[in-house]
Scaffold this motif. Structure first.
Motif, PDB file in Angstrom:
ATOM      1  N   ARG A 122       0.771  -1.227   0.008  1.00  0.00           N
ATOM      2  CA  ARG A 122       0.007  -0.195  -0.084  1.00  0.00           C
ATOM      3  C   ARG A 122       0.937   1.432   0.062  1.00  0.00           C
ATOM      4  NH1 ARG A 122      -4.358  -0.807   4.593  1.00  0.00           N
ATOM      5  NH2 ARG A 122      -4.950   1.496   3.872  1.00  0.00           N
ATOM      6  N   VAL A 123       1.927   1.500   0.890  1.00  0.00           N
ATOM      7  CA  VAL A 123       2.953   2.506   0.919  1.00  0.00           C
ATOM      8  C   VAL A 123       3.553   2.780  -0.506  1.00  0.00           C
ATOM      9  CG1 VAL A 123       5.030   3.227   1.890  1.00  0.00           C
ATOM     10  CG2 VAL A 123       3.258   2.366   3.559  1.00  0.00           C
ATOM     11  N   GLU A 124       3.920   1.492  -1.156  1.00  0.00           N
ATOM     12  CA  GLU A 124       4.732   1.547  -2.383  1.00  0.00           C
ATOM     13  C   GLU A 124       3.578   2.282  -3.537  1.00  0.00           C
ATOM     14  OE1 GLU A 124       8.069  -1.736  -1.996  1.00  0.00           O
ATOM     15  OE2 GLU A 124       6.048  -2.424  -2.689  1.00  0.00           O
ATOM     16  N   HIS A 125       2.670   1.624  -3.286  1.00  0.00           N
ATOM     17  CA  HIS A 125       1.567   1.942  -4.587  1.00  0.00           C
ATOM     18  C   HIS A 125       1.250   3.528  -4.423  1.00  0.00           C
ATOM     19  CE1 HIS A 125      -1.759   1.813  -7.127  1.00  0.00           C
ATOM     20  NE2 HIS A 125      -2.535   2.270  -6.546  1.00  0.00           N
ATOM     21  N   ALA A 126       1.068   3.956  -3.096  1.00  0.00           N
ATOM     22  CA  ALA A 126       0.682   5.348  -2.794  1.00  0.00           C
ATOM     23  C   ALA A 126       1.683   6.243  -3.386  1.00  0.00           C
ATOM     24  CB  ALA A 126       0.376   5.618  -1.449  1.00  0.00           C
ATOM     25  N   ARG A 127       3.024   5.932  -3.060  1.00  0.00           N
ATOM     26  CA  ARG A 127       4.204   6.728  -3.470  1.00  0.00           C
ATOM     27  C   ARG A 127       4.494   6.562  -4.918  1.00  0.00           C
ATOM     28  NH1 ARG A 127       9.289   5.885   0.279  1.00  0.00           N
ATOM     29  NH2 ARG A 127      10.056   4.037  -1.110  1.00  0.00           N
ATOM     30  N   GLY A 128       4.195   5.432  -5.518  1.00  0.00           N
ATOM     31  CA  GLY A 128       4.267   5.251  -6.996  1.00  0.00           C
ATOM     32  C   GLY A 128       5.822   4.632  -7.079  1.00  0.00           C
ATOM     33  N   GLN A 129       6.500   4.118  -6.037  1.00  0.00           N
ATOM     34  CA  GLN A 129       7.617   3.412  -6.291  1.00  0.00           C
ATOM     35  C   GLN A 129       8.258   2.485  -5.057  1.00  0.00           C
ATOM     36  OE1 GLN A 129      10.319   7.045  -6.161  1.00  0.00           O
ATOM     37  NE2 GLN A 129      11.086   6.584  -3.845  1.00  0.00           N
ATOM     38  N   ALA A 130       8.729   1.435  -5.302  1.00  0.00           N
ATOM     39  CA  ALA A 130       9.134   0.640  -4.347  1.00  0.00           C
ATOM     40  C   ALA A 130      10.099   1.061  -3.321  1.00  0.00           C
ATOM     41  CB  ALA A 130       9.915  -0.641  -4.846  1.00  0.00           C
ATOM     42  N   LEU A 131      10.125   0.443  -2.032  1.00  0.00           N
ATOM     43  CA  LEU A 131      10.821   0.735  -1.085  1.00  0.00           C
ATOM     44  C   LEU A 131      12.466   0.602  -1.507  1.00  0.00           C
ATOM     45  CD1 LEU A 131       9.402  -0.859   2.130  1.00  0.00           C
ATOM     46  CD2 LEU A 131       9.047   1.386   1.320  1.00  0.00           C
ATOM     47  N   ALA A 132      13.284   1.740  -1.070  1.00  0.00           N
ATOM     48  CA  ALA A 132      14.696   1.415  -1.630  1.00  0.00           C
ATOM     49  C   ALA A 132      15.191   0.265  -0.631  1.00  0.00           C
ATOM     50  CB  ALA A 132      15.471   2.668  -1.182  1.00  0.00           C
ATOM     51  N   ILE A 133      16.410   0.034  -0.805  1.00  0.00           N
ATOM     52  CA  ILE A 133      17.405  -1.146  -0.088  1.00  0.00           C
ATOM     53  C   ILE A 133      17.325  -0.780   1.457  1.00  0.00           C
ATOM     54  CG2 ILE A 133      19.208  -2.445   0.213  1.00  0.00           C
ATOM     55  CD1 ILE A 133      19.585  -2.682  -2.899  1.00  0.00           C
ATOM     56  N   GLY A 134      17.636   0.515   1.615  1.00  0.00           N
ATOM     57  CA  GLY A 134      17.877   0.939   2.997  1.00  0.00           C
ATOM     58  C   GLY A 134      16.482   1.045   3.675  1.00  0.00           C
ATOM     59  N   GLU A 135      15.297   1.650   2.829  1.00  0.00           N
ATOM     60  CA  GLU A 135      14.149   1.538   3.522  1.00  0.00           C
ATOM     61  C   GLU A 135      13.646  -0.026   3.998  1.00  0.00           C
ATOM     62  OE1 GLU A 135      12.277   5.251   1.657  1.00  0.00           O
ATOM     63  OE2 GLU A 135      12.060   3.482   0.464  1.00  0.00           O
ATOM     64  N   SER A 136      13.820  -0.988   3.001  1.00  0.00           N
ATOM     65  CA  SER A 136      13.502  -2.413   3.185  1.00  0.00           C
ATOM     66  C   SER A 136      14.231  -2.824   4.461  1.00  0.00           C
ATOM     67  CB  SER A 136      13.657  -3.081   1.879  1.00  0.00           C
ATOM     68  OG  SER A 136      13.007  -2.686   0.887  1.00  0.00           O
ATOM     69  N   SER A 137      15.583  -2.591   4.663  1.00  0.00           N
ATOM     70  CA  SER A 137      16.115  -3.054   5.849  1.00  0.00           C
ATOM     71  C   SER A 137      15.757  -2.471   6.945  1.00  0.00           C
ATOM     72  CB  SER A 137      17.817  -2.679   5.598  1.00  0.00           C
ATOM     73  OG  SER A 137      18.244  -3.336   4.288  1.00  0.00           O
ATOM     74  N   ALA A 138      15.359  -1.280   6.780  1.00  0.00           N
ATOM     75  CA  ALA A 138      14.747  -0.593   8.126  1.00  0.00           C
ATOM     76  C   ALA A 138      13.497  -1.301   8.503  1.00  0.00           C
ATOM     77  CB  ALA A 138      14.542   1.022   8.088  1.00  0.00           C
ATOM     78  N   VAL A 139      12.525  -1.394   7.650  1.00  0.00           N
ATOM     79  CA  VAL A 139      11.454  -2.099   7.929  1.00  0.00           C
ATOM     80  C   VAL A 139      11.635  -3.469   8.478  1.00  0.00           C
ATOM     81  CG1 VAL A 139       9.499  -2.995   6.965  1.00  0.00           C
ATOM     82  CG2 VAL A 139       9.861  -0.830   6.196  1.00  0.00           C
ATOM     83  N   LYS A 140      12.328  -4.195   7.953  1.00  0.00           N
ATOM     84  CA  LYS A 140      12.554  -5.486   8.509  1.00  0.00           C
ATOM     85  C   LYS A 140      13.421  -5.535   9.695  1.00  0.00           C
ATOM     86  CE  LYS A 140      15.759  -9.594   7.348  1.00  0.00           C
ATOM     87  NZ  LYS A 140      16.655 -10.284   6.364  1.00  0.00           N
ATOM     88  N   ALA A 141      14.170  -4.641  10.113  1.00  0.00           N
ATOM     89  CA  ALA A 141      14.779  -4.391  11.473  1.00  0.00           C
ATOM     90  C   ALA A 141      14.003  -4.131  12.390  1.00  0.00           C
ATOM     91  CB  ALA A 141      15.959  -3.504  11.397  1.00  0.00           C
ATOM     92  N   ALA A 142      12.837  -3.192  12.129  1.00  0.00           N
ATOM     93  CA  ALA A 142      11.909  -2.626  13.170  1.00  0.00           C
ATOM     94  C   ALA A 142      10.872  -3.807  13.428  1.00  0.00           C
ATOM     95  CB  ALA A 142      10.902  -1.470  12.270  1.00  0.00           C
ATOM     96  N   PHE A 143      10.688  -4.602  12.365  1.00  0.00           N
ATOM     97  CA  PHE A 143       9.583  -5.697  12.473  1.00  0.00           C
ATOM     98  C   PHE A 143      10.212  -6.647  13.411  1.00  0.00           C
ATOM     99  CE2 PHE A 143       7.240  -9.421  11.333  1.00  0.00           C
ATOM    100  CZ  PHE A 143       5.981  -8.960  11.526  1.00  0.00           C
ATOM    101  N   HIS A 144      11.509  -7.007  13.088  1.00  0.00           N
ATOM    102  CA  HIS A 144      12.282  -8.331  14.045  1.00  0.00           C
ATOM    103  C   HIS A 144      12.444  -7.540  15.552  1.00  0.00           C
ATOM    104  CE1 HIS A 144      12.934 -11.170  11.092  1.00  0.00           C
ATOM    105  NE2 HIS A 144      13.605 -10.411  10.297  1.00  0.00           N
ATOM    106  N   ALA A 145      12.608  -6.394  15.585  1.00  0.00           N
ATOM    107  CA  ALA A 145      12.774  -5.609  17.031  1.00  0.00           C
ATOM    108  C   ALA A 145      11.506  -5.747  17.718  1.00  0.00           C
ATOM    109  CB  ALA A 145      13.457  -4.275  16.958  1.00  0.00           C
ATOM    110  N   ALA A 146      10.576  -5.199  16.861  1.00  0.00           N
ATOM    111  CA  ALA A 146       9.259  -5.210  17.721  1.00  0.00           C
ATOM    112  C   ALA A 146       8.895  -6.527  18.193  1.00  0.00           C
ATOM    113  CB  ALA A 146       8.153  -4.540  16.770  1.00  0.00           C
ATOM    114  N   GLY A 147       9.148  -7.694  17.507  1.00  0.00           N
ATOM    115  CA  GLY A 147       8.682  -9.004  17.855  1.00  0.00           C
ATOM    116  C   GLY A 147       9.469  -9.446  18.917  1.00  0.00           C
TER     117      GLY A 147
END
Length: 83
Positions: free
Chosen positions: A16-41
């Motif tokens: 949904r975020v990628e579609h709304a802004r018209g581009q895929a997450l950058a590598i650094g953004e994907s890494s940040a999302v993954k790290a935050a999800f693991h840390a929250a878990g």
């Protein structure tokens, strides 16, 4: 009860975020999302897992430490109904 985000929900939210802004997450953004999800878990309820989910507020707060703009986008898209 906490609002939980599981792995399927995370994938949908990223789409949904990628579609709304018209581009895929950058590598650094994907890494940040993954790290935050693991840390929250690792900090969530004892029953939290990728299946049960992680606390959404904790996930967004952790993501905001490395990418505040992306965290704001995730919060906004999580709060609005999907298509």
């Amino acid at each position: 009860m906490a609002d939980l985000l599981n792995l399927d929900g995370l994938v949908e939210l990223v789409d949904r975020v990628e579609h709304a802004r018209g581009q895929a997450l950058a590598i650094g953004e994907s890494s940040a999302v993954k790290a935050a999800f693991h840390a929250a878990g690792s900090m969530s309820l004892p029953t939290a897992s990728y299946t049960h989910g992680v606390d959404v507020d904790r996930f967004c707060a952790l993501l905001a430490t490395t990418n505040p703009d992306l965290a704001t986008r995730f919060r906004a898209h999580r709060a609005t109904p999907g298509p």
